[in-house]
Write a protein that holds these residues in place. Structure first.
Motif, PDB file in Angstrom:
ATOM      1  N   LYS A   1       0.863  -1.100  -0.033  1.00 46.87           N
ATOM      2  CA  LYS A   1       0.027   0.096   0.075  1.00 46.87           C
ATOM      3  C   LYS A   1       0.906   1.048   0.031  1.00 46.87           C
ATOM      4  CE  LYS A   1      -3.740  -2.012   2.369  1.00 46.87           C
ATOM      5  NZ  LYS A   1      -4.497  -2.390   0.914  1.00 46.87           N
ATOM      6  N   GLY A   2       0.477   2.285  -0.876  1.00 42.76           N
ATOM      7  CA  GLY A   2       1.494   3.526  -0.710  1.00 42.76           C
ATOM      8  C   GLY A   2       0.432   4.571  -0.576  1.00 42.76           C
ATOM      9  N   ILE A   3       0.936   5.866  -0.887  1.00 43.50           N
ATOM     10  CA  ILE A   3       0.187   7.188  -0.808  1.00 43.50           C
ATOM     11  C   ILE A   3      -1.097   7.314  -1.529  1.00 43.50           C
ATOM     12  CG2 ILE A   3       2.384   8.075   0.315  1.00 43.50           C
ATOM     13  CD1 ILE A   3       2.513   9.577  -2.296  1.00 43.50           C
ATOM     14  N   ASN A   4      -1.933   8.054  -1.053  1.00 43.63           N
ATOM     15  CA  ASN A   4      -2.941   8.688  -2.008  1.00 43.63           C
ATOM     16  C   ASN A   4      -4.071   7.502  -2.500  1.00 43.63           C
ATOM     17  OD1 ASN A   4      -1.965  11.078  -1.614  1.00 43.63           O
ATOM     18  ND2 ASN A   4      -0.740  11.044  -3.500  1.00 43.63           N
ATOM     19  N   GLY A   5      -3.821   6.311  -1.682  1.00 43.99           N
ATOM     20  CA  GLY A   5      -4.908   5.187  -2.126  1.00 43.99           C
ATOM     21  C   GLY A   5      -4.422   4.276  -3.088  1.00 43.99           C
ATOM     22  N   PHE A   6      -3.201   4.525  -3.442  1.00 42.20           N
ATOM     23  CA  PHE A   6      -2.432   3.433  -4.485  1.00 42.20           C
ATOM     24  C   PHE A   6      -2.053   2.304  -3.776  1.00 42.20           C
ATOM     25  CE2 PHE A   6      -2.672   5.720  -8.447  1.00 42.20           C
ATOM     26  CZ  PHE A   6      -2.614   7.085  -8.287  1.00 42.20           C
ATOM     27  N   GLU A   7      -2.001   1.147  -4.439  1.00 40.48           N
ATOM     28  CA  GLU A   7      -1.420  -0.063  -4.242  1.00 40.48           C
ATOM     29  C   GLU A   7      -0.797  -0.786  -5.370  1.00 40.48           C
ATOM     30  OE1 GLU A   7      -4.644  -1.688  -1.569  1.00 40.48           O
ATOM     31  OE2 GLU A   7      -5.120  -3.275  -3.427  1.00 40.48           O
ATOM     32  N   ALA A   8      -0.119  -1.868  -5.037  1.00 43.59           N
ATOM     33  CA  ALA A   8       0.672  -2.708  -6.175  1.00 43.59           C
ATOM     34  C   ALA A   8       0.764  -3.912  -5.445  1.00 43.59           C
ATOM     35  CB  ALA A   8       1.896  -1.825  -6.582  1.00 43.59           C
ATOM     36  N   GLU A   9       0.701  -5.060  -6.322  1.00 47.87           N
ATOM     37  CA  GLU A   9       0.862  -6.179  -5.867  1.00 47.87           C
ATOM     38  C   GLU A   9       2.045  -6.907  -6.625  1.00 47.87           C
ATOM     39  OE1 GLU A   9      -2.450  -8.880  -6.512  1.00 47.87           O
ATOM     40  OE2 GLU A   9      -1.547 -10.444  -5.373  1.00 47.87           O
ATOM     41  N   PHE A  10       2.878  -7.424  -5.995  1.00 53.69           N
ATOM     42  CA  PHE A  10       4.284  -8.202  -6.678  1.00 53.69           C
ATOM     43  C   PHE A  10       3.718  -9.692  -7.056  1.00 53.69           C
ATOM     44  CE2 PHE A  10       8.442  -9.161  -7.663  1.00 53.69           C
ATOM     45  CZ  PHE A  10       8.762 -10.386  -6.904  1.00 53.69           C
ATOM     46  N   LYS A  11       3.793 -10.173  -8.313  1.00 54.66           N
ATOM     47  CA  LYS A  11       3.645 -11.370  -8.537  1.00 54.66           C
ATOM     48  C   LYS A  11       4.878 -11.828  -9.394  1.00 54.66           C
ATOM     49  CE  LYS A  11      -1.473 -11.058  -9.162  1.00 54.66           C
ATOM     50  NZ  LYS A  11      -2.578 -11.075 -10.182  1.00 54.66           N
ATOM     51  N   LYS A  12       5.613 -12.711  -8.623  1.00 51.60           N
ATOM     52  CA  LYS A  12       6.763 -13.299  -8.980  1.00 51.60           C
ATOM     53  C   LYS A  12       6.697 -14.259 -10.213  1.00 51.60           C
ATOM     54  CE  LYS A  12      10.954 -15.595  -7.423  1.00 51.60           C
ATOM     55  NZ  LYS A  12      11.747 -16.223  -6.525  1.00 51.60           N
ATOM     56  N   SER A  13       5.420 -14.918 -10.395  1.00 56.70           N
ATOM     57  CA  SER A  13       5.300 -15.918 -11.478  1.00 56.70           C
ATOM     58  C   SER A  13       5.029 -15.127 -12.569  1.00 56.70           C
ATOM     59  CB  SER A  13       4.153 -16.818 -10.926  1.00 56.70           C
ATOM     60  OG  SER A  13       2.936 -16.113 -10.622  1.00 56.70           O
ATOM     61  N   GLU A  14       4.300 -13.952 -12.401  1.00 57.12           N
ATOM     62  CA  GLU A  14       4.182 -13.217 -13.766  1.00 57.12           C
ATOM     63  C   GLU A  14       5.135 -12.159 -14.045  1.00 57.12           C
ATOM     64  OE1 GLU A  14      -0.528 -13.854 -13.014  1.00 57.12           O
ATOM     65  OE2 GLU A  14       0.208 -11.910 -13.330  1.00 57.12           O
ATOM     66  N   THR A  15       6.256 -11.926 -13.100  1.00 58.22           N
ATOM     67  CA  THR A  15       6.957 -10.820 -13.320  1.00 58.22           C
ATOM     68  C   THR A  15       6.342  -9.617 -13.493  1.00 58.22           C
ATOM     69  OG1 THR A  15       7.691 -11.179 -15.546  1.00 58.22           O
ATOM     70  CG2 THR A  15       9.091 -12.547 -13.920  1.00 58.22           C
ATOM     71  N   SER A  16       5.386  -9.469 -12.565  1.00 57.76           N
ATOM     72  CA  SER A  16       4.447  -8.011 -12.808  1.00 57.76           C
ATOM     73  C   SER A  16       4.511  -7.539 -11.350  1.00 57.76           C
ATOM     74  CB  SER A  16       3.243  -8.537 -13.413  1.00 57.76           C
ATOM     75  OG  SER A  16       2.387  -8.944 -12.329  1.00 57.76           O
ATOM     76  N   PHE A  17       4.393  -5.982 -11.586  1.00 58.51           N
ATOM     77  CA  PHE A  17       3.941  -5.333 -10.422  1.00 58.51           C
ATOM     78  C   PHE A  17       3.250  -4.052 -10.557  1.00 58.51           C
ATOM     79  CE2 PHE A  17       5.034  -3.791  -6.005  1.00 58.51           C
ATOM     80  CZ  PHE A  17       5.559  -2.532  -6.218  1.00 58.51           C
ATOM     81  N   HIS A  18       1.826  -4.300 -10.933  1.00 54.09           N
ATOM     82  CA  HIS A  18       1.028  -3.534 -11.549  1.00 54.09           C
ATOM     83  C   HIS A  18       0.415  -2.590 -10.348  1.00 54.09           C
ATOM     84  CE1 HIS A  18       1.283  -5.819 -15.087  1.00 54.09           C
ATOM     85  NE2 HIS A  18       0.068  -6.755 -14.760  1.00 54.09           N
ATOM     86  N   LEU A  19       0.089  -1.385 -10.823  1.00 56.03           N
ATOM     87  CA  LEU A  19      -0.059  -0.394  -9.682  1.00 56.03           C
ATOM     88  C   LEU A  19      -1.917  -0.171  -9.863  1.00 56.03           C
ATOM     89  CD1 LEU A  19       0.706   2.000  -7.981  1.00 56.03           C
ATOM     90  CD2 LEU A  19       0.500   3.466  -9.653  1.00 56.03           C
ATOM     91  N   THR A  20      -2.438   0.075  -8.561  1.00 53.40           N
ATOM     92  CA  THR A  20      -3.948   0.127  -9.020  1.00 53.40           C
ATOM     93  C   THR A  20      -4.459   1.296  -7.944  1.00 53.40           C
ATOM     94  OG1 THR A  20      -4.248  -1.406  -7.283  1.00 53.40           O
ATOM     95  CG2 THR A  20      -3.940  -2.251  -9.652  1.00 53.40           C
ATOM     96  N   LYS A  21      -5.744   1.596  -8.246  1.00 56.42           N
ATOM     97  CA  LYS A  21      -6.453   2.502  -7.372  1.00 56.42           C
ATOM     98  C   LYS A  21      -8.015   2.291  -7.600  1.00 56.42           C
ATOM     99  CE  LYS A  21      -6.869   7.260  -5.622  1.00 56.42           C
ATOM    100  NZ  LYS A  21      -6.226   8.696  -5.700  1.00 56.42           N
ATOM    101  N   PRO A  22      -8.556   2.075  -6.731  1.00 58.87           N
ATOM    102  CA  PRO A  22     -10.066   1.785  -6.575  1.00 58.87           C
ATOM    103  C   PRO A  22     -10.999   3.005  -7.273  1.00 58.87           C
ATOM    104  CG  PRO A  22      -9.210   1.397  -4.504  1.00 58.87           C
ATOM    105  CD  PRO A  22      -8.192   2.091  -5.008  1.00 58.87           C
ATOM    106  N   SER A  23     -10.379   4.296  -7.238  1.00 57.10           N
ATOM    107  CA  SER A  23     -11.245   5.201  -7.506  1.00 57.10           C
ATOM    108  C   SER A  23     -10.393   6.577  -7.788  1.00 57.10           C
ATOM    109  CB  SER A  23     -12.310   5.790  -6.514  1.00 57.10           C
ATOM    110  OG  SER A  23     -13.144   6.814  -6.925  1.00 57.10           O
ATOM    111  N   ALA A  24     -10.267   6.896  -9.326  1.00 52.83           N
ATOM    112  CA  ALA A  24      -9.534   7.768  -9.823  1.00 52.83           C
ATOM    113  C   ALA A  24      -9.981   9.321  -9.284  1.00 52.83           C
ATOM    114  CB  ALA A  24      -9.125   8.019 -11.248  1.00 52.83           C
ATOM    115  N   HIS A  25      -8.905  10.103  -8.837  1.00 52.99           N
ATOM    116  CA  HIS A  25      -9.394  11.756  -8.760  1.00 52.99           C
ATOM    117  C   HIS A  25      -8.524  12.529  -9.733  1.00 52.99           C
ATOM    118  CE1 HIS A  25      -9.252  15.404  -6.636  1.00 52.99           C
ATOM    119  NE2 HIS A  25     -10.282  14.817  -5.680  1.00 52.99           N
TER     120      HIS A  25
END
Lengths: 113, 114
Positions: free
Chosen positions: A58-82
């Motif tokens: 979890k980060g600032i301003n409601g952002f979060e990211a999930e580390f997925k080793k099997s997919e070598t991904s680290f996508h950034l998400t936020k439930p509701s854009a401002h």
């Protein structure tokens, strides 16, 4: 060698809808991963970082990211854009020693009213 | 301490002239990085210091570019015989001994080569 690929150069969302900014990485080591944000004519600011602890970060301003080793991904998400989220976002990979730190090309986020 | 500071913030020069940028990192940070950012691109790694030792240089750093950190505190980046392609924002960042720690960036030095 390490590299980072941001899959979208531009993303446009409506205010109040979810945000997804995609990032894939390549690293020979156990990497540290970061997301930075850059508003126009402003310096780079850290949103969040992954350093081999919890895979959901979890980060600032409601952002979060999930580390997925099997997919070598680290996508950034936020439930509701401002409107204030409109900016350039950079995914960053750093090797285990914290020496070489590589930025992706960036994703520009547009938020429509 | 107010963070990483860079000087000058803007520099306009004619092709062929030499320019020098200075970076003052956060005082307790022993690691210092230089990046170059052009419009619409992410920051490109140029070089990295741990204390006064320059540990890595990118292939982007041609022989016209030189960086120093003589006492392990502030750093300078000099570009000799500037070319129009050198026009960019030059960013400095520092980090403490925690190798997983945040990079703290300065506001950057914008170079325009006419």
């Amino acid at each position: 060698a390490q590299s980072v690929t941001q899959l979208d150069s531009h993303v446009s969302v409506s205010e109040g809808t979810p945000v997804l900014l995609r990032c894939n990485y390549s690293s020979s080591y156990s990497p540290s991963l970061f997301w930075y944000v850059q508003h126009p004519n402003k310096g780079l600011q850290l949103l969040l970082k992954y350093t081999s602890a919890a895979t959901l970060v979890k980060g600032i301003n409601g952002f979060e990211a999930e580390f997925k080793k099997s997919e070598t991904s680290f996508h950034l998400t936020k439930p509701s854009a401002h409107m204030s989220d409109a900016a350039e976002y950079f995914c960053v990979v750093s090797d285990t020693g914290g020496f070489k730190t590589i930025f992706g090309a960036g994703t520009r986020l547009f938020v429509k009213a | 301490d107010t963070g990483v500071s860079q000087d000058p913030r803007h520099k306009i020069t004619k092709r062929g002239q030499n320019v020098t940028f200075r970076c003052d990192p956060i005082s307790e940070h022993n690691r210092l990085y230089w990046y170059r950012q052009t419009l619409g691109q992410g920051p490109e790694f140029l070089t990295y210091f741990q204390n006064e030792a320059q540990l890595e240089k990118s292939r982007l750093l041609s022989d016209r570019f030189s960086a120093e950190r003589p006492k392990g505190s502030f750093s300078t980046l000099e570009i000799q015989r500037t070319e129009q392609g050198d026009s960019a924002m030059y960013l400095c960042a520092s980090r403490n001994r925690d190798s997983t720690g945040e990079l703290f960036f300065g506001e950057g030095s914008r170079l325009t080569v006419l």
